[in-house]
Design a protein around this motif. Structure first.
Motif, PDB file in Angstrom:
ATOM      1  N   ILE A 255      -2.931  -0.978   0.302  1.00  0.00           N
ATOM      2  CA  ILE A 255      -3.450   0.142   1.076  1.00  0.00           C
ATOM      3  C   ILE A 255      -3.922  -0.316   2.451  1.00  0.00           C
ATOM      4  O   ILE A 255      -3.757   0.399   3.454  1.00  0.00           O
ATOM      5  N   SER A 256      -4.462  -1.525   2.527  1.00  0.00           N
ATOM      6  CA  SER A 256      -4.961  -2.023   3.816  1.00  0.00           C
ATOM      7  C   SER A 256      -3.842  -2.194   4.845  1.00  0.00           C
ATOM      8  O   SER A 256      -4.121  -2.294   6.045  1.00  0.00           O
ATOM      9  N   LYS A 257      -2.588  -2.221   4.394  1.00  0.00           N
ATOM     10  CA  LYS A 257      -1.451  -2.364   5.307  1.00  0.00           C
ATOM     11  C   LYS A 257      -0.993  -1.041   5.900  1.00  0.00           C
ATOM     12  O   LYS A 257      -0.158  -1.018   6.813  1.00  0.00           O
ATOM     13  N   ILE A 258      -1.515   0.072   5.392  1.00  0.00           N
ATOM     14  CA  ILE A 258      -1.009   1.381   5.768  1.00  0.00           C
ATOM     15  C   ILE A 258      -1.556   1.806   7.132  1.00  0.00           C
ATOM     16  O   ILE A 258      -2.774   1.866   7.341  1.00  0.00           O
ATOM     17  N   ARG A 259      -0.626   2.097   8.035  1.00  0.00           N
ATOM     18  CA  ARG A 259      -0.952   2.616   9.366  1.00  0.00           C
ATOM     19  C   ARG A 259       0.355   3.034  10.024  1.00  0.00           C
ATOM     20  O   ARG A 259       1.425   2.540   9.641  1.00  0.00           O
ATOM     21  N   PRO A 260       0.324   3.936  10.992  1.00  0.00           N
ATOM     22  CA  PRO A 260       1.561   4.276  11.694  1.00  0.00           C
ATOM     23  C   PRO A 260       2.206   3.030  12.299  1.00  0.00           C
ATOM     24  O   PRO A 260       1.522   2.180  12.894  1.00  0.00           O
TER      25      PRO A 260
ATOM     26  N   ARG B 241       4.551   7.023   9.285  1.00  0.00           N
ATOM     27  CA  ARG B 241       4.174   7.918  10.383  1.00  0.00           C
ATOM     28  C   ARG B 241       2.966   8.739   9.983  1.00  0.00           C
ATOM     29  O   ARG B 241       2.760   9.054   8.798  1.00  0.00           O
ATOM     30  N   GLU B 242       2.174   9.093  10.964  1.00  0.00           N
ATOM     31  CA  GLU B 242       1.023   9.951  10.722  1.00  0.00           C
ATOM     32  C   GLU B 242       1.476  11.230  10.021  1.00  0.00           C
ATOM     33  O   GLU B 242       2.473  11.840  10.393  1.00  0.00           O
ATOM     34  N   GLY B 243       0.729  11.619   8.978  1.00  0.00           N
ATOM     35  CA  GLY B 243       1.043  12.843   8.249  1.00  0.00           C
ATOM     36  C   GLY B 243       1.839  12.626   6.978  1.00  0.00           C
ATOM     37  O   GLY B 243       2.077  13.587   6.243  1.00  0.00           O
ATOM     38  N   MET B 244       2.252  11.401   6.687  1.00  0.00           N
ATOM     39  CA  MET B 244       2.903  11.125   5.408  1.00  0.00           C
ATOM     40  C   MET B 244       1.853  11.068   4.301  1.00  0.00           C
ATOM     41  O   MET B 244       0.782  10.487   4.480  1.00  0.00           O
TER      42      MET B 244
ATOM     43  N   ASP C 166      -4.770   6.257  13.008  1.00  0.00           N
ATOM     44  CA  ASP C 166      -5.047   4.835  13.176  1.00  0.00           C
ATOM     45  C   ASP C 166      -5.123   4.059  11.866  1.00  0.00           C
ATOM     46  O   ASP C 166      -5.598   2.929  11.830  1.00  0.00           O
ATOM     47  N   GLY C 167      -4.664   4.658  10.765  1.00  0.00           N
ATOM     48  CA  GLY C 167      -4.722   3.948   9.493  1.00  0.00           C
ATOM     49  C   GLY C 167      -4.378   4.836   8.324  1.00  0.00           C
ATOM     50  O   GLY C 167      -3.283   5.384   8.247  1.00  0.00           O
ATOM     51  N   TYR C 168      -5.339   5.028   7.424  1.00  0.00           N
ATOM     52  CA  TYR C 168      -5.067   5.763   6.188  1.00  0.00           C
ATOM     53  C   TYR C 168      -6.332   6.472   5.724  1.00  0.00           C
ATOM     54  O   TYR C 168      -7.453   6.134   6.128  1.00  0.00           O
ATOM     55  N   GLU C 169      -6.128   7.453   4.852  1.00  0.00           N
ATOM     56  CA  GLU C 169      -7.218   8.102   4.136  1.00  0.00           C
ATOM     57  C   GLU C 169      -6.878   8.096   2.659  1.00  0.00           C
ATOM     58  O   GLU C 169      -5.773   8.503   2.271  1.00  0.00           O
TER      59      GLU C 169
END
Length: 270
Positions: free
Chosen positions: A141-146, A200-203, A247-250
């Motif tokens: 999860i820490s790798k997730i970002r656009p 990409r943002e929104g996935m 800028d990352g993930y939720e």
């Protein structure tokens, strides 16, 4: 409950995050409530009954009841069961480890999460497996970002698990999610950094690694649901639903009580 997912990856709008937050919060709350239920001598059917009660109390719907003919609100996978274990009359024994997987539908949005539980006191090797599996998920999860890739997710899981002499199940994977249970893409838990589709943002998608103490191979039992390790080694799994932010993930499925990991269970203060 994985389905083949192909086609374009859906990009969701900022307002859609509210729907996923609500669905994720409900499923995480239900999973929190189960910490008191998981005890030696309790049956997995009794745990499933409790989940059905909680779903009714929250006035939401189960996504799994009726899915491809499935009849339960949970998948409960004990010890060497990798995933899709069917609740039944078998009683838990002291030291059993189990994954409980729940998906609910809240105002049309799907909240999907699973976590590990322990009946009584786990053996040392089981405790270590649970920790490695949890850490593999969180490192991924820490790798997730656009701009990152889905290969980065799989590589993080595979590198961490294999460096601890454990293996990653490759027959099952995470999936896109939103207003449908299973959407593109398939989120593999093995891979090479820098490969695969770009985030990409929104996935919206799940990450849900299954890690085995022994070899990675699995087989499906005659019920056409239950997957077990071929060598009967212990298996563990954790799952979160994630949204890619600017800028990352939720993480939509965070535990409200901080109970996502068994070592963090605390008696309720009354």
């Amino acid at each position: 409950m994985n389905s083949p997912n192909s086609g374009p990856i859906r990009i969701h709008k900022p307002a859609d995050f509210d729907g996923m937050r609500a669905a994720g919060r409900v499923v995480a709350t239900i999973l929190d409530e189960l910490t008191e239920c998981v005890q030696p001598n309790v049956t997995t059917a009794e745990i499933d009954d409790r989940v059905m009660e909680l779903i009714a109390e929250h006035h939401v719907r189960s996504a799994t009841i009726g899915y491809r003919g499935y009849k339960h609100a949970t998948c409960i996978s004990v010890n060497h069961v990798v995933c899709h274990g069917i609740p039944g009359p078998k009683r838990l024994r002291n030291g059993d480890i189990l994954n409980i997987d729940v998906t609910v539908i809240v105002d049309g949005w799907y909240g999907d999460s699973s976590r590990m539980y322990v009946a009584g006191t786990p053996k040392r090797k089981a405790d270590r497996l649970i920790k490695v599996t949890h850490d593999s998920l969180m490192q991924a999860i820490s790798k997730i970002r656009p701009g990152a890739t889905f290969g980065d997710i799989g590589a993080a899981i595979q590198t961490h698990a294999e460096s601890r002499t454990m293996s990653v199940v490759s027959e099952f994977c995470g999936h896109g999610i939103g207003r449908e249970f299973h959407l593109p893409p398939n989120v593999l838990h093995v891979g090479e950094s820098g490969t695969g589709p770009v985030l990409r943002e929104g996935m919206f998608f799940t990450v849900e690694p299954m890690i085995n103490l022994g070899r990675p191979e699995t087989k499906i039992l005659h019920d056409n649901w239950t997957a077990v390790t071929r060598d009967r080694s212990l298996s563990a799994q954790f799952e979160h639903s994630i949204g890619v932010t600017p800028d990352g993930y939720e993480i939509f499925t965070l535990s409200p009580r901080g109970r996502f990991y068994p070592a963090n269970w605390q008696p309720e203060v009354t």
